[in-house]
Every structure is written in C-alpha cells, then in structure tokens.
Design a protein around this motif. Structure first.
Motif, mmCIF file in Angstrom:
data_model
loop_
_atom_site.group_PDB
_atom_site.id
_atom_site.type_symbol
_atom_site.label_atom_id
_atom_site.label_comp_id
_atom_site.label_asym_id
_atom_site.label_seq_id
_atom_site.Cartn_x
_atom_site.Cartn_y
_atom_site.Cartn_z
ATOM 1 N N TRP B 66 27.745 92.794 44.410
ATOM 2 C CA TRP B 66 28.491 91.641 43.875
ATOM 3 C C TRP B 66 27.562 90.434 43.718
ATOM 4 C CZ3 TRP B 66 30.014 86.772 45.934
ATOM 5 C CH2 TRP B 66 31.068 86.142 45.242
ATOM 6 N N SER B 67 26.753 90.212 44.736
ATOM 7 C CA SER B 67 25.745 89.146 44.666
ATOM 8 C C SER B 67 24.720 89.380 45.763
ATOM 9 C CB SER B 67 26.388 87.773 44.799
ATOM 10 O OG SER B 67 25.435 86.761 44.500
ATOM 11 N N PHE B 68 23.653 88.613 45.725
ATOM 12 C CA PHE B 68 22.580 88.778 46.717
ATOM 13 C C PHE B 68 21.757 87.509 46.792
ATOM 14 C CE2 PHE B 68 19.345 89.216 43.436
ATOM 15 C CZ PHE B 68 20.094 89.657 42.351
ATOM 16 N N THR B 69 21.080 87.329 47.906
ATOM 17 C CA THR B 69 20.182 86.190 48.082
ATOM 18 C C THR B 69 19.217 86.559 49.199
ATOM 19 O OG1 THR B 69 20.079 83.781 48.470
ATOM 20 C CG2 THR B 69 21.718 85.003 49.738
ATOM 21 N N VAL B 90 19.968 89.417 51.763
ATOM 22 C CA VAL B 90 21.353 89.709 52.137
ATOM 23 C C VAL B 90 22.132 90.073 50.872
ATOM 24 C CG1 VAL B 90 23.499 88.736 53.075
ATOM 25 C CG2 VAL B 90 21.296 88.235 54.183
ATOM 26 N N ALA B 91 22.891 91.142 50.956
ATOM 27 C CA ALA B 91 23.679 91.601 49.806
ATOM 28 C C ALA B 91 25.168 91.536 50.118
ATOM 29 C CB ALA B 91 23.302 93.040 49.471
ATOM 30 N N ALA B 92 25.946 91.257 49.086
ATOM 31 C CA ALA B 92 27.410 91.331 49.158
ATOM 32 C C ALA B 92 27.817 92.495 48.272
ATOM 33 C CB ALA B 92 28.032 90.037 48.660
ATOM 34 N N VAL B 111 14.923 90.475 46.581
ATOM 35 C CA VAL B 111 15.770 89.990 45.478
ATOM 36 C C VAL B 111 15.228 90.442 44.122
ATOM 37 C CG1 VAL B 111 16.877 88.017 46.603
ATOM 38 C CG2 VAL B 111 14.621 87.725 45.594
ATOM 39 N N GLU B 115 19.884 93.742 41.144
ATOM 40 C CA GLU B 115 20.603 93.253 39.979
ATOM 41 C C GLU B 115 22.092 93.435 40.259
ATOM 42 O OE1 GLU B 115 20.562 94.461 35.333
ATOM 43 O OE2 GLU B 115 18.791 94.994 36.519
ATOM 44 N N ALA B 116 22.881 92.420 39.972
ATOM 45 C CA ALA B 116 24.321 92.541 40.246
ATOM 46 C C ALA B 116 24.869 93.754 39.503
ATOM 47 C CB ALA B 116 25.052 91.285 39.810
#
Lengths: 396, 145
Positions: B66-69, B90-92, B111, B115-116
């Motif tokens: 879903w997202s990452f940072t 960290v990934a969601a 990162v 890719e989302a």
C-alpha cells in the motif's frame, strides 16, 4: 448568530522555541497576554481548562490546577484534558460547553509544553501492553515513518512529487517570516528543502515538523457577557472532537494495522474527512464560507492531504491548489498563514489553541505581516494520536 | 552472529516462530467476521456486533504494498539500534481476504526496490540481538514469483 457560539475575548501566546524552561512559565505568559487582550483580570475567570501532555517530564502536574496555582489560587473551577495533539481542542470544548450550559460566563483555556530534543519517544520501561511503546520496539515506527507512508501514498495515488511537497514547505516558510510567535523565521527555497537530508523517504528534514516549547491561551465568554464588554468579537462557532468510525481503514499512529473491513461496511466519510465535516455541520457553514485555514502540517505532504480532508478541493487536486497559489496569502483560501507547524514545531497541548489564536488575529485584522485580507471565517484541523479529531471554526 | 544464540520472538504470541511457514496470529469474530491483528481476544470492536467469541486465526501471508518509507536516523529506545545504525524500511501491506493493512519492516530490500502495488510476502528476520539471544520479528519482503 448561532445559538452555540461563544465569544473569543482574548488570545495570547508564548513564542515557540527551544527555551528549555518549565512549561508553566509559557502557559502563564500566554494566559496573562490573553487576559490583557480581553481587558479582564485573572480573578474574573470562573473556569480554567488546561491542556495536558503525558510525556516529557512532568507527569504529576495536572495542567488546569497547575496554571491556576501559578496565576494565583482564586477558587475557579478547573478541568484538564488530554487528547494527544488534539488536546487543545478538547480543552477549548470543555470551556465552551461550560459556557453554553450557562455554568460560567468567563473561561480561560491554556496549553503549554516543554519538549525534549529529537524524535518523540514513548514512555520508558518494558511496556508490552502499550501500542505506542511497541511500535518503536518492534517496527522502529517513529512519527515520521507514518508521515512517510502517507506522503508516498499521495505520490502513488495522485502523482504528487517531491517538488510539490517542497513547495508546501516553502509557502509556509514565507508565511511565518513575520510571525513574532514563530520559532523558525527563515525563507527557504525549493532547492534548500530538496537538499536537506532524507529522514523518512520521501520526506526530508525541512519537511518534518520539529518539537518545540510554547504556550497558547484563550479567554472565552458567553455572547451575552461579550456584548457588555466589546462589540463584534470573533466567535467560536463549532468544535469537533470526533473519533473515527469503524472500520478505520487508513493506518494511524501508533497502530500496527488498520481495522479490518471484512465484517463491517466501510464508513462513507473517512476519519480525516469527518473531522472538519462535523465542525461545518455544527456551524451551519461549509468550506466555501471559509476565508482561511490552519491545518496540522506535521509534514509538508500532510498539509496537502488536509486541503482535501477539509473540503478545499477534491481528492487529488491539492497539488494544483498549492501550485496555483490558492493557499498562499493573497490567494483564494490561504492555508497556514501563521507559518504552520513548519515554522512553529509542535508544542502538543498548545497547538490546537494556537491555531485558534491565529484565526482570531486574522479575523480581527491584527495579523501584521501575514494578514489575509477580508478574513471573516476560518477553520482549523488537527488530529491526535489514538483517534482524536480536532477542528474549530472561528468567525465574526 | 554467533551460532549458539537462541532465537526468541521479539514479542510472544503475535506470530508463529516457524521460519519456513511464518504466519501472523490474529483473531476473527465468530459473529461478524472482522479480523483482528494484533489479536483482540475480549470484545469485538465492531459497534454493531456484541460478540465476545473471537477464535484465533492465521492471517494471509501475501498482500499488496500500500505504501512504504524508511528511517534514515536512529530512532529512540525502546528500538534497539545496531552500532553503527542501519537504516531500515517499513512497508504497509494490504491483505485482501482480511481487508486490512499490516505494517512490518522490510527484509532484504530498500525503498529503491519497492513500488506500490507489488506483491509482498511474510518472512521472519532478526530484529536485534543481545549476548544470549537473537530476537526475531515478522517482516515483509518482495514476494518470490
């Protein structure tokens, strides 16, 4: 005039900074300035609402009584509130509802904080039952980690770029230049922002709000009391302190997961959209009636989310609003004319109160060097950890 | 990494300590099917459901990013940072069946590798170690094809 309006007779702040002194000093300074601004004495205050912070060195000092003692015990009634970053809105609402219930005429709202250097950290010890402790322990999920997740999501969902985020930071930097209460009064360029070190990709150091010391206070009164003391005061027309509705499907600090939507219908209005929506409903106004907004720009990218959450534009249009200059002072709907958290940093229990101070100065035409011309109504938006919404509408 | 160290979960009961088949351990409401991770064992939190029957379930091991940072600076305790500090990602990750997003650190990717929308899978990896033990956490990694 709405029947649920209360008057803002006085506002005051202690400048934000890294002063390293006791928070009580900041709160008392802000309170005295607000009382002077209202033309009232401390002993005229019948009710004191204090905003609490549970971190950062002073558990055991309960704010409303602490401030009342520092101002001089007067026998006022007191209440202390805590709602993480939304603490100030809770304190405002406590005072407001006392006034609206007819239990007092004049109330003082105070929030102040002293913060440590660096990341906000959870309480110490081994706290395996505390989600805030666990997110640091197990994930290293600092606050900027969550801000980074939202920022990346914006890029993926709407094609936002690092340049857009940098421009939001530059805009707020310019707004805050002339604000005497701001901590950072420096104009950055887009190049400066993009050259600052990466903290949580795609967010850089200059795009993540700092932690600050500061204090803010309001003197509120019934409209009837206000009419005897002043003409046409700024008024609080709404305070929203809503929680999310289940299931909350957007990841929130300090959680490990969202709610599951496997057993219940996803609500029509996502949490962050519901915060200002409830305030608009209370006030009988809409985003189109607002002349300015103060939003919680914990990160540059988060400011863009708020444009959509408070109804200034449709989802995915915030970058255009920013880049067209609509949210710059002089534009259609200036956002964060104070400079926002970019220029202040976060003094948690004071922050939602400070947003109302800024709207009040703007609506009175007293925001020297950052005045939004013709400001008559504005909205604040803020969100506290653990599911605390915060939105206040101020108008003439 | 010393071979004598014993492996312990960084938190008890949140996941199966099976490196070949790691699973997150949650609960599912017997009444309304809402899934909880971390496990909710006492009351269903759906406001329209009064159930307290929440049997244990294993969550899906794959989902969409879903997202990452990442974090480029050492976080404060209680995170245990290696010296020198190593940035982490960290990934969601969105689980389709459970209709929820679960966070996790990312194992073996930064990162720049993400890719989302890409498929991620659950794995176990060392979070930190002390003199006696290696503390293991669930993490996400890009799914094998």
């Amino acid at each position: 005039m709405g029947s649920s309006d209360v008057a803002i007779l006085g506002v005051g702040m202690h400048p934000w900074g890294k002063w390293g002194r006791n928070f009580v000093e900041y709160g008392v300074k802000a309170a005295r300035d607000a009382l002077d601004d209202a033309g009232l004495a401390w002993t005229d205050v019948q009710f004191v609402a204090g905003g609490a912070t549970i971190r950062n060195g002073y558990p055991g000092q309960v704010p409303a009584a602490t401030f009342a003692q520092a101002l001089g015990w007067s026998g006022a009634q007191v209440a202390s509130s805590y709602g993480a970053c939304a603490t100030g809105a809770q304190a405002i609402n406590t005072a407001r509802t006392q006034i609206l219930a007819g239990l007092c005429d004049v109330a003082l709202v105070v929030g102040a904080d002293t913060t440590p250097k660096g990341f906000f950290a959870p309480q110490g010890g081994e706290r395996f039952d505390d989600p805030d402790w666990l997110r640091f322990r197990l994930l290293g999920a600092t606050n900027p980690i969550y801000f980074g997740l939202y920022a990346r999501r914006r890029m993926e969902a709407y094609g936002a770029t690092e340049l857009d985020f940098a421009r939001a930071r530059v805009k707020n930097g310019r707004h805050g230049l002339a604000n005497p209460n701001a901590r950072y009064k420096k104009a950055f360029t887009v190049e400066d922002v993009l050259a600052s070190p990466m903290v949580s990709d795609p967010l850089r150091l200059l795009e993540i709000c700092a932690t600050s010391d500061g204090g803010a206070a309001l003197v509120l009164s019934s409209m009837e009391f206000a009419r005897r003391h002043t003409t046409d005061p700024a008024r609080i027309a709404a305070v929203s302190t809503v929680t999310p509705e289940f299931p909350q499907t957007v990841i929130e600090m300090p959680n490990f997961s969202t709610d599951s939507a496997a057993g219940a219908q996803v609500p029509d209005t996502p949490f962050k959209d519901s915060i200002a929506k409830r305030a608009y409903e209370q006030a009988g106004l809409g985003p189109e009636d607002m002349n300015l907004a103060e939003v919680y720009d914990l990160s540059s990218a988060l400011e863009l989310d708020w444009y959509e959450n408070i109804g200034l534009c449709k989802p995915g249009e915030a970058e255009r609003l920013l880049n067209d200059g609509d949210t710059t002072i002089g534009g259609r709907i200036p956002v964060n004319p104070s400079g926002g958290l970019s220029c202040f940093g976060e003094a948690i229990p004071a922050q939602a109160i400070a947003q109302v101070c800024e709207l009040t100065w703007q609506i009175r035409g007293q925001a020297e060097g950052r005045q939004v011309e013709g400001a008559r109504a504005g909205v604040t938006a803020n969100q506290g950890l653990f599911g605390h919404g915060s939105s206040v509408i101020v108008r003439r | 990494m010393s071979p004598q160290k014993s492996k312990k979960p960084a938190i008890e009961g949140w996941f199966d300590m099976d490196e070949k088949a790691p699973r997150l351990v949650g609960t599912r409401c017997a009444e309304c099917s809402t899934v909880y991770f971390p496990a909710e064992k006492v009351f269903c939190r759906n406001p329209h459901c009064a159930s307290s029957d929440l049997p244990e379930v294993r969550l899906s091991t794959r989902g969409r990013l879903w997202s990452f940072t990442n974090n480029c600076y050492p976080p404060p305790p209680p995170y245990v940072s290696p010296d020198p500090f190593e940035p982490y990602t960290v990934a969601a990750v969105e689980l389709e069946a459970e209709k929820m997003v679960v966070l996790g650190q990312v194992a073996g990717a930064g990162v720049e590798d993400l890719e989302a929308g890409m498929e991620m899978e659950l794995t176990l990896d060392t979070l930190f170690e002390d003199d006696e033990n290696e503390y293991v956490m669930w993490k996400w990694r890009p799914a094998a094809a």
